[in-house]
Design a protein around this motif. Structure first.
Motif, PDB file in Angstrom:
ATOM      1  N   LEU A 174       0.836  -1.201   0.000  1.00  0.00           N
ATOM      2  CA  LEU A 174       0.000   0.000   0.000  1.00  0.00           C
ATOM      3  C   LEU A 174       0.873   1.254   0.000  1.00  0.00           C
ATOM      4  O   LEU A 174       0.617   2.196  -0.757  1.00  0.00           O
ATOM      5  CB  LEU A 174      -0.949  -0.010   1.195  1.00  0.00           C
ATOM      6  CG  LEU A 174      -1.893   1.179   1.332  1.00  0.00           C
ATOM      7  CD1 LEU A 174      -2.752   1.355   0.089  1.00  0.00           C
ATOM      8  CD2 LEU A 174      -2.776   1.001   2.579  1.00  0.00           C
ATOM      9  N   GLN A 175       1.899   1.275   0.824  1.00  0.00           N
ATOM     10  CA  GLN A 175       2.804   2.428   0.856  1.00  0.00           C
ATOM     11  C   GLN A 175       3.467   2.632  -0.512  1.00  0.00           C
ATOM     12  O   GLN A 175       3.577   3.755  -0.999  1.00  0.00           O
ATOM     13  CB  GLN A 175       3.881   2.250   1.925  1.00  0.00           C
ATOM     14  CG  GLN A 175       4.820   3.442   2.013  1.00  0.00           C
ATOM     15  CD  GLN A 175       6.147   3.114   2.661  1.00  0.00           C
ATOM     16  OE1 GLN A 175       6.699   2.037   2.445  1.00  0.00           O
ATOM     17  NE2 GLN A 175       6.655   4.054   3.450  1.00  0.00           N
ATOM     18  N   HIS A 176       3.868   1.546  -1.148  1.00  0.00           N
ATOM     19  CA  HIS A 176       4.481   1.633  -2.478  1.00  0.00           C
ATOM     20  C   HIS A 176       3.524   2.283  -3.476  1.00  0.00           C
ATOM     21  O   HIS A 176       3.917   3.161  -4.249  1.00  0.00           O
ATOM     22  CB  HIS A 176       4.897   0.245  -2.965  1.00  0.00           C
ATOM     23  CG  HIS A 176       5.332   0.224  -4.393  1.00  0.00           C
ATOM     24  ND1 HIS A 176       6.573   0.664  -4.801  1.00  0.00           N
ATOM     25  CD2 HIS A 176       4.683  -0.168  -5.522  1.00  0.00           C
ATOM     26  CE1 HIS A 176       6.659   0.543  -6.115  1.00  0.00           C
ATOM     27  NE2 HIS A 176       5.528   0.038  -6.570  1.00  0.00           N
ATOM     28  N   ALA A 177       2.257   1.870  -3.442  1.00  0.00           N
ATOM     29  CA  ALA A 177       1.250   2.437  -4.354  1.00  0.00           C
ATOM     30  C   ALA A 177       1.051   3.924  -4.080  1.00  0.00           C
ATOM     31  O   ALA A 177       0.935   4.723  -5.020  1.00  0.00           O
ATOM     32  CB  ALA A 177      -0.074   1.691  -4.198  1.00  0.00           C
ATOM     33  N   ILE A 178       1.027   4.309  -2.816  1.00  0.00           N
ATOM     34  CA  ILE A 178       0.843   5.716  -2.451  1.00  0.00           C
ATOM     35  C   ILE A 178       2.022   6.541  -2.951  1.00  0.00           C
ATOM     36  O   ILE A 178       1.843   7.605  -3.561  1.00  0.00           O
ATOM     37  CB  ILE A 178       0.662   5.870  -0.924  1.00  0.00           C
ATOM     38  CG1 ILE A 178      -0.668   5.243  -0.474  1.00  0.00           C
ATOM     39  CG2 ILE A 178       0.732   7.335  -0.516  1.00  0.00           C
ATOM     40  CD1 ILE A 178      -0.819   5.109   1.034  1.00  0.00           C
ATOM     41  N   ILE A 179       3.234   6.076  -2.703  1.00  0.00           N
ATOM     42  CA  ILE A 179       4.417   6.827  -3.131  1.00  0.00           C
ATOM     43  C   ILE A 179       4.503   6.904  -4.650  1.00  0.00           C
ATOM     44  O   ILE A 179       4.856   7.960  -5.210  1.00  0.00           O
ATOM     45  CB  ILE A 179       5.707   6.221  -2.518  1.00  0.00           C
ATOM     46  CG1 ILE A 179       5.682   6.433  -0.984  1.00  0.00           C
ATOM     47  CG2 ILE A 179       6.959   6.829  -3.123  1.00  0.00           C
ATOM     48  CD1 ILE A 179       6.778   5.712  -0.241  1.00  0.00           C
ATOM     49  N   ALA A 180       4.137   5.839  -5.344  1.00  0.00           N
ATOM     50  CA  ALA A 180       4.131   5.866  -6.819  1.00  0.00           C
ATOM     51  C   ALA A 180       3.135   6.903  -7.312  1.00  0.00           C
ATOM     52  O   ALA A 180       3.428   7.666  -8.239  1.00  0.00           O
ATOM     53  CB  ALA A 180       3.792   4.481  -7.368  1.00  0.00           C
ATOM     54  N   ALA A 181       1.961   6.974  -6.674  1.00  0.00           N
ATOM     55  CA  ALA A 181       0.960   7.990  -7.062  1.00  0.00           C
ATOM     56  C   ALA A 181       1.454   9.392  -6.743  1.00  0.00           C
ATOM     57  O   ALA A 181       1.225  10.333  -7.514  1.00  0.00           O
ATOM     58  CB  ALA A 181      -0.366   7.717  -6.354  1.00  0.00           C
ATOM     59  N   MET A 182       2.142   9.553  -5.618  1.00  0.00           N
ATOM     60  CA  MET A 182       2.705  10.857  -5.273  1.00  0.00           C
ATOM     61  C   MET A 182       3.709  11.304  -6.332  1.00  0.00           C
ATOM     62  O   MET A 182       3.698  12.450  -6.764  1.00  0.00           O
ATOM     63  CB  MET A 182       3.370  10.794  -3.886  1.00  0.00           C
ATOM     64  CG  MET A 182       2.397  10.662  -2.743  1.00  0.00           C
ATOM     65  SD  MET A 182       3.168  10.208  -1.147  1.00  0.00           S
ATOM     66  CE  MET A 182       4.266  11.582  -0.838  1.00  0.00           C
ATOM     67  N   ASN A 183       4.563  10.391  -6.755  1.00  0.00           N
ATOM     68  CA  ASN A 183       5.568  10.713  -7.783  1.00  0.00           C
ATOM     69  C   ASN A 183       4.922  11.006  -9.119  1.00  0.00           C
ATOM     70  O   ASN A 183       5.386  11.890  -9.860  1.00  0.00           O
ATOM     71  CB  ASN A 183       6.585   9.573  -7.929  1.00  0.00           C
ATOM     72  CG  ASN A 183       7.604   9.559  -6.795  1.00  0.00           C
ATOM     73  OD1 ASN A 183       8.153  10.596  -6.463  1.00  0.00           O
ATOM     74  ND2 ASN A 183       7.812   8.395  -6.219  1.00  0.00           N
ATOM     75  N   SER A 184       3.862  10.299  -9.453  1.00  0.00           N
ATOM     76  CA  SER A 184       3.192  10.488 -10.745  1.00  0.00           C
ATOM     77  C   SER A 184       2.358  11.776 -10.793  1.00  0.00           C
ATOM     78  O   SER A 184       2.263  12.410 -11.833  1.00  0.00           O
ATOM     79  CB  SER A 184       2.279   9.302 -11.051  1.00  0.00           C
ATOM     80  OG  SER A 184       3.038   8.141 -11.226  1.00  0.00           O
ATOM     81  N   ALA A 185       1.763  12.124  -9.664  1.00  0.00           N
ATOM     82  CA  ALA A 185       0.869  13.281  -9.626  1.00  0.00           C
ATOM     83  C   ALA A 185       1.621  14.603  -9.629  1.00  0.00           C
ATOM     84  O   ALA A 185       1.065  15.633  -9.981  1.00  0.00           O
ATOM     85  CB  ALA A 185      -0.040  13.217  -8.404  1.00  0.00           C
ATOM     86  N   LEU A 186       2.871  14.569  -9.221  1.00  0.00           N
ATOM     87  CA  LEU A 186       3.594  15.840  -9.038  1.00  0.00           C
ATOM     88  C   LEU A 186       4.692  16.043 -10.044  1.00  0.00           C
ATOM     89  O   LEU A 186       5.387  15.353 -10.526  1.00  0.00           O
ATOM     90  CB  LEU A 186       4.152  15.886  -7.621  1.00  0.00           C
ATOM     91  CG  LEU A 186       3.051  15.699  -6.561  1.00  0.00           C
ATOM     92  CD1 LEU A 186       3.669  15.529  -5.204  1.00  0.00           C
ATOM     93  CD2 LEU A 186       2.135  16.895  -6.566  1.00  0.00           C
TER      94      LEU A 186
END
Length: 186
Positions: A174-186
């Protein structure tokens, strides 16, 4: 005698956090959790007991309520209660004393992990993680969704702060998915 050391869901002795751009993600291991399911014919009694315990009416569909002990709706006549672990380590026992035989109560503290996301535009990250319209979620809203093939709860704490509850056994994924989304969104 054993010298046991408490570990967070991510395996550390303290919570992990990371920041990407303006978005921060913080593991929150200091929360006690208990689930409550009203027994057939005792729904009103359970709601009244939860109101006494939380200081607010039991939350309706996709809502949260409460002060120190907070509840969020998880299904018809079902709720998850959260409180600071430091003062409510025995939350399930406290809830059981309040609801008596009107509801089934289950300890959930070690079954779930919580991540708090905070940013002025945190919704951009959440849009990549799940199919919820988080931009329309007002403070106090809660919803169940799938994130990275995991059943999760998303709670809107404020316009800039959201909490994600996911299975503790899949915390790293779950943390990996969140960080990947953070990197993709910004």
């Amino acid at each position: 005698m054993h010298d046991l050391i408490a570990l967070t869901a991510l395996g550390g002795t303290g919570p992990e956090s990371c920041t990407v751009g303006s978005v921060s993600c913080r593991e929150c291991p200091d929360i006690a959790l208990a689930s409550v399911a009203a027994r057939l014919g005792h729904e009103a009694e359970t709601r009244a007991a939860l109101a006494t315990l939380t200081g607010h009416t039991a939350p309706d569909i996709e809502q949260t309520s409460g002060q120190t002990v907070k509840a969020f709706w998880t299904g018809p006549d079902q709720w998850m209660l959260e409180a600071p672990f430091e003062t409510h380590e025995d939350l399930a026992s406290v809830v059981k004393r309040h609801v008596k035989d009107a509801a089934s109560v289950s300890e959930q503290t070690d079954a779930w992990t919580r991540f708090d996301l905070e940013a002025p535009d945190v919704q951009a990250v959440l849009e990549l993680l799940c199919n919820l319209d988080c931009r329309k979620m007002a403070p106090g809203a809660a919803a169940r969704t799938s994130i990275h093939h995991l059943g999760c709860f998303v709670l809107c704490r404020s316009a800039n702060v959201f909490s994600i509850y996911g299975p503790r056994s899949s915390a790293r994924s779950l943390q990996h998915a969140i960080i990947a989304a953070m990197n993709s969104a910004l």
